[in-house]
Design a protein around this motif. Structure first.
Motif, short mmCIF file in Angstrom:
data_model
loop_
_atom_site.label_atom_id
_atom_site.label_comp_id
_atom_site.label_asym_id
_atom_site.label_seq_id
_atom_site.Cartn_x
_atom_site.Cartn_y
_atom_site.Cartn_z
N GLY A 1 -12.01 2.81 -1.18
CA GLY A 1 -10.65 2.30 -1.35
C GLY A 1 -10.01 2.88 -2.59
N PRO A 2 -8.78 2.47 -2.87
CA PRO A 2 -7.96 1.55 -2.06
C PRO A 2 -7.43 2.22 -0.80
CG PRO A 2 -6.69 2.38 -3.90
CD PRO A 2 -8.07 2.92 -4.09
N VAL A 3 -7.03 1.39 0.17
CA VAL A 3 -6.51 1.87 1.44
C VAL A 3 -5.21 1.11 1.76
CG1 VAL A 3 -6.90 2.10 3.92
CG2 VAL A 3 -8.82 2.42 2.32
N TRP A 4 -4.14 1.86 1.98
CA TRP A 4 -2.87 1.25 2.38
C TRP A 4 -2.84 1.05 3.89
CZ3 TRP A 4 1.03 -0.62 -0.61
CH2 TRP A 4 1.05 -0.26 -1.95
N PHE A 5 -2.44 -0.14 4.31
CA PHE A 5 -2.22 -0.45 5.72
C PHE A 5 -0.74 -0.69 5.94
CE2 PHE A 5 -6.70 -1.24 5.42
CZ PHE A 5 -7.21 -1.09 6.71
N THR A 6 -0.23 -0.22 7.07
CA THR A 6 1.16 -0.40 7.45
C THR A 6 1.22 -1.37 8.62
OG1 THR A 6 1.63 1.89 6.81
CG2 THR A 6 3.27 0.79 8.20
N THR A 7 2.11 -2.35 8.55
CA THR A 7 2.17 -3.36 9.60
C THR A 7 2.83 -2.84 10.87
OG1 THR A 7 4.29 -4.27 8.87
CG2 THR A 7 2.29 -5.24 7.92
N VAL B 1 2.16 -4.97 -2.38
CA VAL B 1 2.93 -4.96 -1.14
C VAL B 1 4.23 -4.20 -1.36
CG1 VAL B 1 4.33 -6.43 0.39
CG2 VAL B 1 1.98 -7.08 -0.16
N ILE B 2 4.61 -3.40 -0.35
CA ILE B 2 5.90 -2.70 -0.37
C ILE B 2 6.63 -3.07 0.92
CG2 ILE B 2 7.08 -0.48 -0.37
CD1 ILE B 2 4.72 0.69 -1.89
N GLU B 3 7.76 -3.74 0.78
CA GLU B 3 8.53 -4.16 1.95
C GLU B 3 9.33 -3.00 2.52
OE1 GLU B 3 8.19 -7.02 3.25
OE2 GLU B 3 7.42 -8.35 1.69
N ASP B 4 9.58 -3.08 3.83
CA ASP B 4 10.41 -2.09 4.54
C ASP B 4 10.00 -0.67 4.14
OD1 ASP B 4 12.36 -1.28 6.31
OD2 ASP B 4 13.94 -1.23 4.79
N GLY B 5 8.73 -0.35 4.41
CA GLY B 5 8.18 0.90 3.89
C GLY B 5 8.13 2.08 4.84
N ASP B 6 8.35 1.86 6.15
CA ASP B 6 8.17 2.92 7.14
C ASP B 6 9.44 3.09 7.96
OD1 ASP B 6 7.25 4.72 9.03
OD2 ASP B 6 5.76 3.38 9.91
N THR B 7 10.02 4.29 7.94
CA THR B 7 11.25 4.53 8.69
C THR B 7 11.03 4.49 10.20
OG1 THR B 7 10.96 6.94 8.74
CG2 THR B 7 12.12 6.01 6.84
N ASN B 8 9.78 4.70 10.66
CA ASN B 8 9.51 4.70 12.10
C ASN B 8 9.73 3.33 12.73
OD1 ASN B 8 8.70 7.45 12.36
ND2 ASN B 8 6.71 6.93 11.49
N VAL B 9 9.41 2.28 11.99
CA VAL B 9 9.58 0.90 12.48
C VAL B 9 10.23 0.09 11.36
CG1 VAL B 9 8.44 -1.17 13.38
CG2 VAL B 9 7.56 1.09 13.99
N PRO B 10 11.54 -0.06 11.39
CA PRO B 10 12.22 -0.82 10.34
C PRO B 10 11.62 -2.21 10.16
CG PRO B 10 13.81 0.30 11.73
CD PRO B 10 12.47 0.49 12.38
N GLY B 11 11.46 -2.60 8.90
CA GLY B 11 10.88 -3.90 8.60
C GLY B 11 9.38 -3.87 8.40
N SER B 12 8.75 -2.70 8.60
CA SER B 12 7.31 -2.60 8.39
C SER B 12 6.97 -2.79 6.92
CB SER B 12 6.80 -1.23 8.84
OG SER B 12 6.97 -1.05 10.23
N THR B 13 5.85 -3.43 6.68
CA THR B 13 5.39 -3.69 5.32
C THR B 13 4.12 -2.92 5.04
OG1 THR B 13 6.33 -5.92 5.41
CG2 THR B 13 4.69 -5.51 3.70
N LEU B 14 3.99 -2.42 3.82
CA LEU B 14 2.77 -1.74 3.39
C LEU B 14 1.99 -2.67 2.48
CD1 LEU B 14 4.62 0.59 4.36
CD2 LEU B 14 3.72 1.96 2.46
N ILE B 15 0.67 -2.74 2.67
CA ILE B 15 -0.17 -3.55 1.81
C ILE B 15 -1.38 -2.73 1.39
CG2 ILE B 15 -1.37 -4.61 3.80
CD1 ILE B 15 -1.65 -7.16 2.01
N GLU B 16 -1.69 -2.78 0.10
CA GLU B 16 -2.79 -2.01 -0.45
C GLU B 16 -4.04 -2.88 -0.53
OE1 GLU B 16 -3.35 1.10 -4.12
OE2 GLU B 16 -2.68 -0.93 -4.62
N VAL B 17 -5.03 -2.56 0.31
CA VAL B 17 -6.31 -3.27 0.32
C VAL B 17 -7.22 -2.58 -0.71
CG1 VAL B 17 -8.32 -3.90 1.69
CG2 VAL B 17 -6.03 -3.94 2.72
N PRO B 18 -7.74 -3.31 -1.68
CA PRO B 18 -8.52 -2.68 -2.76
C PRO B 18 -9.69 -1.85 -2.26
CG PRO B 18 -7.98 -4.94 -3.32
CD PRO B 18 -7.58 -4.76 -1.90
N TYR B 19 -10.41 -2.35 -1.27
CA TYR B 19 -11.51 -1.58 -0.68
C TYR B 19 -11.81 -2.11 0.71
CZ TYR B 19 -14.57 -5.54 -1.76
OH TYR B 19 -15.12 -6.79 -1.82
#
Length: 253
Positions: A200-206, A173-191
């Protein structure tokens, strides 16, 4: 401005003027399809329009509609195919897409819905070749992959992310990862599982739940929990028949 395209100013429903441009006359060998529903006109977005940071414009769902396309991610090509021309693949790799239609069966929009499986759970997502994020400096340092900050991603609602994170605390997990939407979190789904393939892996942005469950879902045939973007599609040549509502996935070694 740079291309010197012919400008057309029209009055919007609100009464305010809208600026459009016409595609130029292409050479035969350089032809590209126009926008049928606007008689070839393309709307001009304000210079500050979010989503144009990585390019000069967007060719959206109305442009893809009614045609057959191959998105060759490994080959870095986009192909316009003949009507009904789909690669032959095993049945699991050919999937039906969802599109909204009225009671008479008339297509209402051309945003495709596709199903994927994450850790055994089936999710309905927008098939989104344009899904993009802009990494924060801290996210760039955490990834340390020397790739551009503006890049393809996939999206997921905050609620689904929270469920994933609770069940799989080992997923990166990477917190506050996207400048477009402050506070967005990135999570790496293994597959993920899509069209009979496991990749995979595939990163999803909240994104906040209403972004997809309310706003985007109003344009879909069923509610969606996020979007499947280029960082997941990069493993494939994907051929999409927008008329027949079918997608064919070819895994490229």
């Amino acid at each position: 401005m740079r291309l010197g395209l012919q400008r057309v100013v029209m009055k919007a429903e609100s009464g305010e003027p809208e600026e459009w441009v016409l595609l130029p006359k292409f050479r035969t060998e350089a032809w590209m399809p126009g926008l049928d529903w606007t008689e070839g006109r393309i709307p001009v977005a304000p210079g500050s329009n979010r989503g144009l940071e990585a390019g000069d414009g967007i060719l959206g769902q109305a442009w893809f509609a009614g045609r057959v396309w191959t998105f060759d991610y490994p080959g870095r090509n986009l192909w316009l195919r003949a009507e009904g021309d789909l690669p032959k693949v095993a049945p699991p790799h050919r999937v039906t897409l969802g599109f909204p239609s009225d009671s008479a069966g008339k297509r209402q929009a051309n945003y495709p819905r596709i199903q994927v499986r994450v850790n055994g759970e089936t999710l309905d997502l927008l098939f989104d070749t344009g899904a993009t994020l802009s990494l924060t400096e801290s996210a760039q340092k955490a990834l340390a992959d020397e790739r551009p900050a503006i890049r393809a991603t996939s999206f997921i609602t905050r609620s689904t992310y929270e469920r994933w994170h609770q069940r799989h605390p080992d997923w990166r997990v990477i917190e506050d990862g996207d400048t477009n939407v402050p506070g967005s979190t990135l999570i790496e789904v293994p597959y993920i599982e899509v069209a009979g393939h496991e990749v995979g892996p595939v990163w999803f942005t909240t994104r906040p739940d209403p972004n997809f469950r309310e706003f985007m879902s109003q344009f879909m045939d069923e509610p969606v929990e996020g979007a499947l973007g280029g960082n997941a599609l990069r493993f494939f040549r994907v051929t999409v028949d927008y008329t027949q509502a079918v997608a064919v996935f070819e895994l490229v070694p």
